[in-house]
Design a protein around this motif. Sequence first.
Motif, PDB file in Angstrom:
ATOM      1  N   ALA A 164       0.827  -1.208   0.000  1.00 56.27           N
ATOM      2  CA  ALA A 164       0.000   0.000   0.000  1.00 56.27           C
ATOM      3  C   ALA A 164       0.860   1.257   0.000  1.00 56.27           C
ATOM      4  CB  ALA A 164      -0.942  -0.003   1.205  1.00 56.27           C
ATOM      5  N   ILE A 165       1.920   1.260   0.819  1.00 60.82           N
ATOM      6  CA  ILE A 165       2.822   2.419   0.854  1.00 60.82           C
ATOM      7  C   ILE A 165       3.442   2.654  -0.515  1.00 60.82           C
ATOM      8  CG2 ILE A 165       5.002   3.296   1.780  1.00 60.82           C
ATOM      9  CD1 ILE A 165       4.277   1.780   4.397  1.00 60.82           C
ATOM     10  N   ALA A 166       3.965   1.578  -1.129  1.00 61.28           N
ATOM     11  CA  ALA A 166       4.614   1.711  -2.425  1.00 61.28           C
ATOM     12  C   ALA A 166       3.642   2.219  -3.489  1.00 61.28           C
ATOM     13  CB  ALA A 166       5.214   0.372  -2.845  1.00 61.28           C
ATOM     14  N   LEU A 167       2.421   1.684  -3.489  1.00 60.16           N
ATOM     15  CA  LEU A 167       1.419   2.110  -4.463  1.00 60.16           C
ATOM     16  C   LEU A 167       1.026   3.565  -4.274  1.00 60.16           C
ATOM     17  CD1 LEU A 167      -0.969  -0.983  -4.458  1.00 60.16           C
ATOM     18  CD2 LEU A 167       0.272  -0.122  -6.456  1.00 60.16           C
ATOM     19  N   LEU A 168       0.668   3.915  -3.038  1.00 61.20           N
ATOM     20  CA  LEU A 168       0.197   5.269  -2.755  1.00 61.20           C
ATOM     21  C   LEU A 168       1.275   6.315  -3.038  1.00 61.20           C
ATOM     22  CD1 LEU A 168      -1.717   4.400   0.518  1.00 61.20           C
ATOM     23  CD2 LEU A 168      -2.783   5.406  -1.513  1.00 61.20           C
ATOM     24  N   ALA A 169       2.513   5.983  -2.670  1.00 56.31           N
ATOM     25  CA  ALA A 169       3.609   6.932  -2.902  1.00 56.31           C
ATOM     26  C   ALA A 169       3.814   7.171  -4.390  1.00 56.31           C
ATOM     27  CB  ALA A 169       4.891   6.413  -2.253  1.00 56.31           C
ATOM     28  N   LYS A 170       3.780   6.103  -5.193  1.00 52.55           N
ATOM     29  CA  LYS A 170       3.966   6.267  -6.631  1.00 52.55           C
ATOM     30  C   LYS A 170       2.838   7.069  -7.253  1.00 52.55           C
ATOM     31  CE  LYS A 170       5.066   3.925 -10.925  1.00 52.55           C
ATOM     32  NZ  LYS A 170       5.187   2.653 -11.672  1.00 52.55           N
ATOM     33  N   LEU A 171       1.633   6.962  -6.665  1.00 53.42           N
ATOM     34  CA  LEU A 171       0.485   7.714  -7.175  1.00 53.42           C
ATOM     35  C   LEU A 171       0.471   9.160  -6.698  1.00 53.42           C
ATOM     36  CD1 LEU A 171      -2.207   4.918  -6.771  1.00 53.42           C
ATOM     37  CD2 LEU A 171      -1.391   5.881  -8.931  1.00 53.42           C
ATOM     38  N   GLY A 172       1.455   9.518  -5.864  1.00 51.78           N
ATOM     39  CA  GLY A 172       1.592  10.917  -5.460  1.00 51.78           C
ATOM     40  C   GLY A 172       1.037  11.280  -4.106  1.00 51.78           C
ATOM     41  N   TYR A 173       0.554  10.303  -3.345  1.00 56.66           N
ATOM     42  CA  TYR A 173      -0.019  10.580  -2.032  1.00 56.66           C
ATOM     43  C   TYR A 173       1.084  10.728  -0.980  1.00 56.66           C
ATOM     44  CZ  TYR A 173      -4.544   9.163  -3.951  1.00 56.66           C
ATOM     45  OH  TYR A 173      -5.700   9.084  -4.699  1.00 56.66           O
ATOM     46  N   GLN A 174       0.787  11.507   0.051  1.00 60.68           N
ATOM     47  CA  GLN A 174       1.680  11.654   1.194  1.00 60.68           C
ATOM     48  C   GLN A 174       1.285  10.600   2.222  1.00 60.68           C
ATOM     49  OE1 GLN A 174       1.623  15.499   3.086  1.00 60.68           O
ATOM     50  NE2 GLN A 174       3.447  15.075   4.302  1.00 60.68           N
ATOM     51  N   VAL A 175       2.140   9.618   2.410  1.00 58.02           N
ATOM     52  CA  VAL A 175       1.808   8.460   3.226  1.00 58.02           C
ATOM     53  C   VAL A 175       2.451   8.554   4.602  1.00 58.02           C
ATOM     54  CG1 VAL A 175       1.882   5.937   3.383  1.00 58.02           C
ATOM     55  CG2 VAL A 175       1.702   7.041   1.137  1.00 58.02           C
ATOM     56  N   VAL A 176       1.647   8.306   5.632  1.00 56.98           N
ATOM     57  CA  VAL A 176       2.148   8.199   6.999  1.00 56.98           C
ATOM     58  C   VAL A 176       2.004   6.741   7.414  1.00 56.98           C
ATOM     59  CG1 VAL A 176       1.870   8.911   9.404  1.00 56.98           C
ATOM     60  CG2 VAL A 176       1.529  10.572   7.550  1.00 56.98           C
ATOM     61  N   ALA A 195       6.346   9.934   6.432  1.00 57.07           N
ATOM     62  CA  ALA A 195       6.518  10.049   7.884  1.00 57.07           C
ATOM     63  C   ALA A 195       6.133   8.731   8.533  1.00 57.07           C
ATOM     64  CB  ALA A 195       5.664  11.191   8.433  1.00 57.07           C
ATOM     65  N   ILE A 196       6.637   8.544   9.768  1.00 49.25           N
ATOM     66  CA  ILE A 196       6.383   7.325  10.533  1.00 49.25           C
ATOM     67  C   ILE A 196       5.791   7.720  11.885  1.00 49.25           C
ATOM     68  CG2 ILE A 196       7.387   5.175  11.405  1.00 49.25           C
ATOM     69  CD1 ILE A 196       7.880   5.609   8.403  1.00 49.25           C
ATOM     70  N   ILE A 197       4.770   6.969  12.343  1.00 49.28           N
ATOM     71  CA  ILE A 197       4.279   7.164  13.706  1.00 49.28           C
ATOM     72  C   ILE A 197       4.284   5.815  14.422  1.00 49.28           C
ATOM     73  CG2 ILE A 197       2.840   9.158  13.110  1.00 49.28           C
ATOM     74  CD1 ILE A 197       0.386   7.312  13.256  1.00 49.28           C
ATOM     75  N   ASP A 198       4.405   5.878  15.738  1.00 50.10           N
ATOM     76  CA  ASP A 198       4.396   4.659  16.543  1.00 50.10           C
ATOM     77  C   ASP A 198       2.970   4.130  16.628  1.00 50.10           C
ATOM     78  OD1 ASP A 198       4.249   2.912  18.973  1.00 50.10           O
ATOM     79  OD2 ASP A 198       6.350   3.496  19.149  1.00 50.10           O
ATOM     80  N   ARG A 199       2.818   2.836  16.456  1.00 51.83           N
ATOM     81  CA  ARG A 199       1.472   2.260  16.481  1.00 51.83           C
ATOM     82  C   ARG A 199       0.765   2.467  17.814  1.00 51.83           C
ATOM     83  NH1 ARG A 199       3.174  -4.120  16.240  1.00 51.83           N
ATOM     84  NH2 ARG A 199       3.903  -4.347  18.384  1.00 51.83           N
ATOM     85  N   ASN A 200       1.526   2.721  18.878  1.00 54.04           N
ATOM     86  CA  ASN A 200       0.919   2.955  20.187  1.00 54.04           C
ATOM     87  C   ASN A 200       0.050   4.212  20.198  1.00 54.04           C
ATOM     88  OD1 ASN A 200       2.023   0.676  21.391  1.00 54.04           O
ATOM     89  ND2 ASN A 200       3.923   1.731  21.925  1.00 54.04           N
ATOM     90  N   GLU A 201       0.288   5.112  19.241  1.00 53.06           N
ATOM     91  CA  GLU A 201      -0.545   6.307  19.144  1.00 53.06           C
ATOM     92  C   GLU A 201      -1.988   5.955  18.750  1.00 53.06           C
ATOM     93  OE1 GLU A 201       0.957   9.599  16.877  1.00 53.06           O
ATOM     94  OE2 GLU A 201       3.051   9.140  17.381  1.00 53.06           O
ATOM     95  N   LEU A 202      -2.163   4.774  18.185  1.00 53.75           N
ATOM     96  CA  LEU A 202      -3.479   4.379  17.675  1.00 53.75           C
ATOM     97  C   LEU A 202      -4.047   3.129  18.333  1.00 53.75           C
ATOM     98  CD1 LEU A 202      -2.614   4.833  13.897  1.00 53.75           C
ATOM     99  CD2 LEU A 202      -4.203   6.279  15.172  1.00 53.75           C
ATOM    100  N   SER A 203      -3.225   2.333  19.000  1.00 53.94           N
ATOM    101  CA  SER A 203      -3.648   0.997  19.417  1.00 53.94           C
ATOM    102  C   SER A 203      -4.366   0.928  20.762  1.00 53.94           C
ATOM    103  CB  SER A 203      -2.437   0.065  19.447  1.00 53.94           C
ATOM    104  OG  SER A 203      -1.467   0.526  20.380  1.00 53.94           O
ATOM    105  N   ALA A 204      -4.332   2.018  21.536  1.00 57.74           N
ATOM    106  CA  ALA A 204      -5.006   2.022  22.840  1.00 57.74           C
ATOM    107  C   ALA A 204      -6.423   2.572  22.699  1.00 57.74           C
ATOM    108  CB  ALA A 204      -4.215   2.855  23.835  1.00 57.74           C
ATOM    109  N   PRO A 205      -7.313   2.280  23.656  1.00 60.60           N
ATOM    110  CA  PRO A 205      -8.662   2.853  23.607  1.00 60.60           C
ATOM    111  C   PRO A 205      -8.612   4.370  23.486  1.00 60.60           C
ATOM    112  CG  PRO A 205      -8.549   1.164  25.292  1.00 60.60           C
ATOM    113  CD  PRO A 205      -7.143   1.370  24.811  1.00 60.60           C
ATOM    114  N   GLY A 206      -9.439   4.926  22.612  1.00 63.32           N
ATOM    115  CA  GLY A 206      -9.415   6.368  22.359  1.00 63.32           C
ATOM    116  C   GLY A 206     -10.776   7.007  22.480  1.00 63.32           C
ATOM    117  N   LYS A 207     -10.861   8.269  22.086  1.00 61.40           N
ATOM    118  CA  LYS A 207     -12.106   9.030  22.157  1.00 61.40           C
ATOM    119  C   LYS A 207     -12.943   8.786  20.901  1.00 61.40           C
ATOM    120  CE  LYS A 207      -9.913  12.756  24.820  1.00 61.40           C
ATOM    121  NZ  LYS A 207      -9.556  14.198  24.847  1.00 61.40           N
TER     122      LYS A 207
END
Length: 327
Positions: A164-176, A195-207
């Motif tokens: 998905a990253i490779a496809l989206l990047a080639k199509l011009g999208y900004q991938v995180v 850009a890269i984010i740590d999965r812990n930013e998303l994996s815990a219960p949220g709002k």
Amino acid sequence: MFKGILINKDDAGYRAALQEIDEAQLPEGDVTVRVEWSTLNYKDGLAITGKSPVVRRFPMVPGIDFAGTVSASSHPKWQVGDQVILNGWGVGETHWGGLAQVARVRGDWLVPLPKAFSTRQAMAIGTAGYTAMLCVLALERHGIKPADGEILVTGANGGVGSVAIALLAKLGYQVVASTGRAAEEAHLKALGAAAIIDRNELSAPGKPLGKERWAGVVDAVGSHTLANACATTKYRGAVAACGLAQGMDFPSSVAPFILRGVTLYGIDSVMAPLAVRLEAWQRLAQDLDIAKLDEISREIGLNEVLAVGAELLEGKVRGRVVVDVNR
């Protein structure tokens, strides 16, 4: 006789083993394929280890995809010598799959190998890459364009995420890229992640709702990660959900959908109709940088499948695992 991974479940328990199999044991089908390459996917890891009831019939050859050459056919569409791909349709679950040197299947399940790919390259893409393309197509049909903002890809080091990253990047999208392996940052950026984010930013219960960030999302993780991705998607954005690495649950609320008009697309690669499959493989041939396949895949033989299948479930495997069934 041919070699393959065979799973049995009886009074002796659940077990998978590499062994010699008699062609007389092959299931019904109107096309026989000499398999050249297969792959290991998350579902294959579950089947091999027995950690989830993926396999519905026994004995079973696992492997949800394969590429090879037709060796016998009574189907009007396929002739001996045709090169073909199979993804999904329950192979490796209810019908013998691709982790063997021979497969017999219904001809209606097969798609022709695109001229752009060798059989090995097709399996470096595999079901994971074909699923990633289905996700990208869903975002495109929703109308999301590169100028609309960042695209989040979860499970970024997995097979779906990598393609998905490779496809989206080639199509011009900004991938995180969201990952739990910070050491893989250079690899993910080489694929095209901005850009890269740590999965812990998303994996815990949220709002129920968070700050709007993503124009679109490709999610292969499920559970709280998917819920948080939806909660932080921009007004009228879209999320393509195709996996459950974190879990099958979806602990969310209706807030993102009725307050921000977010759309959640369920991506099914297993039973997708032929026209959808052909479009996905045509777009892969057109939009995937083949040079990236070496970056996202590694090769093993049939004798390594059992060990690597267990590693895959432990999150120790990067990208795609391509299986040479003839070694």
